[in-house]
Design an enzyme around this catalytic site. Structure first.
Site, PDB file in Angstrom:
ATOM      1  N   ARG A   1       0.788  -1.248   0.000  1.00 37.52           N
ATOM      2  CA  ARG A   1       0.000   0.000   0.000  1.00 37.52           C
ATOM      3  C   ARG A   1       0.816   1.293   0.000  1.00 37.52           C
ATOM      4  O   ARG A   1       0.245   2.369  -0.062  1.00 37.52           O
ATOM      5  CB  ARG A   1      -0.984   0.042   1.181  1.00 37.52           C
ATOM      6  CG  ARG A   1      -1.923  -1.146   1.282  1.00 37.52           C
ATOM      7  CD  ARG A   1      -2.817  -1.259   0.079  1.00 37.52           C
ATOM      8  NE  ARG A   1      -3.857  -2.285   0.289  1.00 37.52           N
ATOM      9  CZ  ARG A   1      -4.447  -2.939  -0.690  1.00 37.52           C
ATOM     10  NH1 ARG A   1      -4.131  -2.702  -1.957  1.00 37.52           N
ATOM     11  NH2 ARG A   1      -5.380  -3.836  -0.433  1.00 37.52           N
TER      12      ARG A   1
ATOM     13  N   ASN B   1       0.067  -2.109  -7.618  1.00 40.59           N
ATOM     14  CA  ASN B   1      -1.086  -1.189  -7.610  1.00 40.59           C
ATOM     15  C   ASN B   1      -1.043  -0.205  -6.434  1.00 40.59           C
ATOM     16  O   ASN B   1      -1.988  -0.064  -5.672  1.00 40.59           O
ATOM     17  CB  ASN B   1      -2.403  -1.976  -7.615  1.00 40.59           C
ATOM     18  CG  ASN B   1      -2.562  -2.904  -6.438  1.00 40.59           C
ATOM     19  OD1 ASN B   1      -1.595  -3.187  -5.741  1.00 40.59           O
ATOM     20  ND2 ASN B   1      -3.767  -3.379  -6.225  1.00 40.59           N
TER      21      ASN B   1
ATOM     22  N   ASP C   1      -1.676 -13.018  -0.940  1.00 40.10           N
ATOM     23  CA  ASP C   1      -2.456 -11.901  -1.490  1.00 40.10           C
ATOM     24  C   ASP C   1      -2.834 -10.941  -0.353  1.00 40.10           C
ATOM     25  O   ASP C   1      -3.948 -10.422  -0.302  1.00 40.10           O
ATOM     26  CB  ASP C   1      -3.708 -12.397  -2.220  1.00 40.10           C
ATOM     27  CG  ASP C   1      -4.367 -11.305  -3.054  1.00 40.10           C
ATOM     28  OD1 ASP C   1      -3.807 -10.192  -3.152  1.00 40.10           O
ATOM     29  OD2 ASP C   1      -5.451 -11.570  -3.603  1.00 40.10           O
TER      30      ASP C   1
ATOM     31  N   HIS D   1      -6.962  -3.540   4.354  1.00 37.42           N
ATOM     32  CA  HIS D   1      -7.944  -2.460   4.195  1.00 37.42           C
ATOM     33  C   HIS D   1      -8.382  -1.986   5.573  1.00 37.42           C
ATOM     34  O   HIS D   1      -8.602  -2.800   6.470  1.00 37.42           O
ATOM     35  CB  HIS D   1      -9.186  -2.944   3.448  1.00 37.42           C
ATOM     36  CG  HIS D   1      -8.954  -3.204   1.994  1.00 37.42           C
ATOM     37  ND1 HIS D   1      -8.669  -2.211   1.105  1.00 37.42           N
ATOM     38  CD2 HIS D   1      -8.962  -4.352   1.289  1.00 37.42           C
ATOM     39  CE1 HIS D   1      -8.512  -2.733  -0.106  1.00 37.42           C
ATOM     40  NE2 HIS D   1      -8.674  -4.039  -0.023  1.00 37.42           N
TER      41      HIS D   1
END
Lengths: 321, 428
Positions: free
Chosen positions: B65, B95, B306, B310
């Site tokens: 992140r 990402n 994975d 969050h």
């Protein structure tokens, strides 16, 4: 296991009314009995009671709806509750507030019931889990999941016209894949002892693994599916689904699945024809049937009011667990 | 710092070693296994009696992140979670915000990770700029900056022509592409596995075909181009079979399984539990069995978490709207050992899937415990039971569907290059 504190507690409804999948026949019967009493009331010149005087009901609609919202609003008012309507599309959510914050903010205003309509399945469940007060959440339709009061008004309508649900064969025709009403209907029909629930439609409109998931029989041939059924529940064909390639055209859909007089003839002689509205005449149902002798489409609306009064009374009136 | 790990059960899947032995570490590398040299004067001795000593775990699929979403996780908190989980090497997905599609982002990730120093962080570069699926990234430049593979993870490359060119270009330099396989039109609007449970919940489903169609496409394109592909988080029986067939034809196709797909199924969504929302979604018991079998027979040589942190708010929306993903670094070892308890794998094979298996796919100097190798080591007590308690985790986010699970096998020490990364507080 603890014994219930009192007979009333044993009879109490769950605090929230989120769906019919796990609701017992006894609970459904309690709501239906209450609704039957209210059904007589709504036919009187003076239609109001003091049942929920001093209580507050908030209708929180995150998705547009005219008939369900009006029905809940009128139900609350006839019980003398203070009713607030919030159309969330014109509310704080447009200012960036999350919908859960909206729910918590409204809870802080100490309502007794939050009636929630939301485009996403499970949204009222999430709200119910987040509330800390005695406030009850009533699901007025979530995504393609459940719409319990709509299903109960159908059950009430069937019972008023045909007697007990036990042993009946019921066909639900149309877009069950995206229908919250159909899921609640199927659960309630099974709980109340229906002999068989059939889903009729093309594969594009029948949910995956429907037979396993919902305990129904699936028919892709409408004539075969309607053979001998006691009740036909038509679902609204959503025009966007046609554009979305679920069916090639309104014309072909009506030819294959539309309910006309000939097709009604496949069903039992005293078949009931129902539709949750709003109807698309000439798409899923012919006017000759919608306005014909088997149709109970308008009485469904009246019964809807009685069901919502019953649910509000039993939950917002303090009779829930 | 010279460290002696004394008397542990040393398991190195890469070499087949499984014996009670001492491990001597000096200058960041393993100097001896067995009896330490006579003149080995240890600065630190770790009593490993009753412990398993294995290579530090390699998690080849992690979202750290940073940069851009540090409130979910940053490189430091992710590295702490890795170290606490016995993971010494993590490959982090592209990402981020901005996307890791340029040298400066790769370098930033590398330098921050080195400053933190708790885990070896290997950036994965994007296949296409901004993950848009349109223009290839400067893969050679990114590789030069430290990217170990390329992936648009979470955003499959939709255009088969672009994918062909990406594979061809990568094959020029023998770079690996890691592929999140999902056909957008088949997944559109979907929130969970298409099946009976989705139907009951009124949630839009994602069919297995969404994953299988893309695996089939990319296997065919790999054959056309000679490119190396690795299929991320394989979740369907059909996907497993396609990979198996590709390998039987000699194609350079590998794959990984995520712990949640090895232990959970779509019914674990329960009544809209957002911790069970992930992409690809939890599938059927038959799919879970197929993925387990593929991990057991070596079709899938890696178990990768994975790890997708969050914050609570991102998981507090209605199910279909809330974020996909679960955290995993701190439960990787315990869940992998559970596969041993459930007789899916023996202990050395299970450890292979989280050490040399993923290391070999990425071409890392890691995941092995041999003389001369880097001293990345995990020590764990195989008998200690512990409960997964989100409030005691080191990751900044604790969106785990395994909260409350009882797991066996507790990490006691993690060494990275011979330095103690866990427990924290080593004064080095």
């Amino acid at each position: 296991m603890n014994a219930p504190a009192s007979p009333a507690a044993a009879d109490a409804l769950p605090r929230h009314f989120l769906g019919l999948e796990d609701v017992s026949a006894a609970t459904i019967n309690r709501i239906l009995e209450e609704a039957t009493r209210f059904r007589h009331l709504v036919e009187q010149p003076d239609k109001k009671t003091d049942t929920l005087k001093g209580r507050t009901v908030i209708n929180l609609f995150f998705e547009s709806s005219t008939r369900t919202r009006t029905s809940f609003e009128l139900a609350g008012k006839r019980l003398s509750a203070d009713v607030i309507n919030i159309n969330a599309s014109a509310s704080a959510t447009q200012k960036g507030e999350t919908w859960m914050d909206t729910v918590r903010t409204l809870e802080a205003m100490t309502p007794d019931a939050l009636v929630i309509r939301h485009a996403e399945s499970g949204a009222p469940h999430l709200a119910a889990g987040a509330l800390t007060s005695h406030c009850s959440v009533i699901n007025a339709g979530d995504g393609a999941h459940e719409h319990p009061t709509q299903a109960l008004l159908d059950i009430l309508t069937i019972q008023l016209h045909k007697g007990p649900i036990q042993g009946l064969r019921v066909a639900i025709v149309g877009d069950t894949a995206h229908s919250r009403v159909a899921r609640s209907q199927i659960h309630a029909l099974h709980t109340m002892g229906a002999d068989e629930v059939r889903l009729i439609g093309p594969k594009t409109l029948i949910p995956a693994a429907a037979e396993e998931a919902l305990g129904v029989r699936v028919f892709h041939d409408a004539d075969a599916g309607l053979e001998g059924v006691d009740v036909i529940i038509m679902l609204r064909m959503q025009m966007e689904r046609i554009r979305g390639a679920a069916v090639p055209s309104q014309r072909e859909y009506f030819r294959l699945y539309g309910l006309d007089r000939r097709r009604v003839g496949r069903a039992a002689d005293d078949v009931l024809v129902m539709h949750p509205g709003p109807m698309n005449r000439g798409v899923e149902i012919a006017s000759e049937v919608a306005d014909g002798p088997y149709s109970v489409i308008l009485p469904q609306v009246t019964n809807g009011l009685a069901i919502r009064m019953a649910v509000l009374k039993l939950l917002a009136g303090g009779e829930s667990a | 710092m010279r460290t002696l790990i004394r008397g542990g059960r040393v398991i190195d899947p890469a070499s087949g070693r499984d014996e009670v032995a001492d491990v001597a570490i000096a200058n960041g590398r393993i100097q001896a296994i067995g009896d330490a040299p006579g003149d080995f004067g240890a600065d630190r001795v770790i009593d490993a009696d009753g412990l398993v000593v294995c290579p530090g775990l390699v998690d080849m699929h992690v979202h750290l992140r940073e940069p851009g979403q540090e409130w979910k996780e940053d490189i430091e908190s992710g590295s702490r979670a890795a170290a606490a989980g016995g993971v010494t090497s993590v490959a982090c997905m592209a990402n981020t915000r901005p996307v890791n599609d340029r040298r400066s982002v790769t370098e930033q990730i590398k330098s921050t990770a080195q400053r933190v120093g708790l885990s070896r962080v290997h950036p994965i570069g994007a296949i296409t700029r901004d993950l848009a699926g349109e223009t290839l990234t400067e893969m050679h430049e990114l590789a030069g900056a430290g990217c170990v593979a390329f992936s648009d993870d979470g955003r499959p490359v939709p255009d088969a022509g672009i994918m062909r060119r990406a594979l061809e270009y990568a094959a020029t330099f023998d770079y690996l592409l890691i592929l999140h396989e999902e056909e957008g039109a088949l997944s559109a609007g979907g929130a969970m596995n298409e099946g009976a449970h989705a139907t009951r919940m009124g949630l839009p489903g994602i069919p297995n075909a969404s994953e299988d169609v893309m695996i089939a496409r990319d296997v065919i394109l790999a054959e056309l181009t000679g490119g190396r592909i690795h299929i991320a988080h394989v979740a369907t029986s059909g996907g497993v079979e396609l990979i198996r067939q590709a390998q039987a034809r000699g194609l350079p196709v590998t794959g990984e399984a995520a712990p949640h797909h090895l232990f959970l199924t779509d019914t674990d969504v329960g009544a809209f539990d957002s911790h069970a929302k992930m992409a690809p979604p939890l599938r059927s018991p038959e799919d879970r069995a197929a993925v387990r079998a593929a991990v057991a027979d070596g079709t899938l040589t890696a178990i990768a978490t994975d790890h997708a942190p969050h914050e609570a708010d991102a998981k507090s929306e209605a199910f279909a709207c809330c974020a996909n993903g679960v955290t995993g670094l701190e439960t990787l070892l315990g869940l992998t050992l559970r596969l041993v308890d459930e007789e899916v794998l023996d202990l050395p094979s299970a450890l292979a899937r989280v050490t040399n298996g993923p290391a070999e796919v990425l071409g890392l100097e890691a995941g092995r415990l041999g003389v001369g190798e880097v001293a990345d080591v995990c020590l764990f007590d195989p008998e200690t039971e512990w409960t997964v308690e989100p409030e005691r985790m080191y990751s900044r986010s604790v969106n785990t569907p395994f909260a409350g699970w009882r797991l066996r096998g507790r990490v006691t020490h993690t060494l990275v290059g011979g330095r103690l990364a866990y427990p924290f507080g080593d004064a080095e």
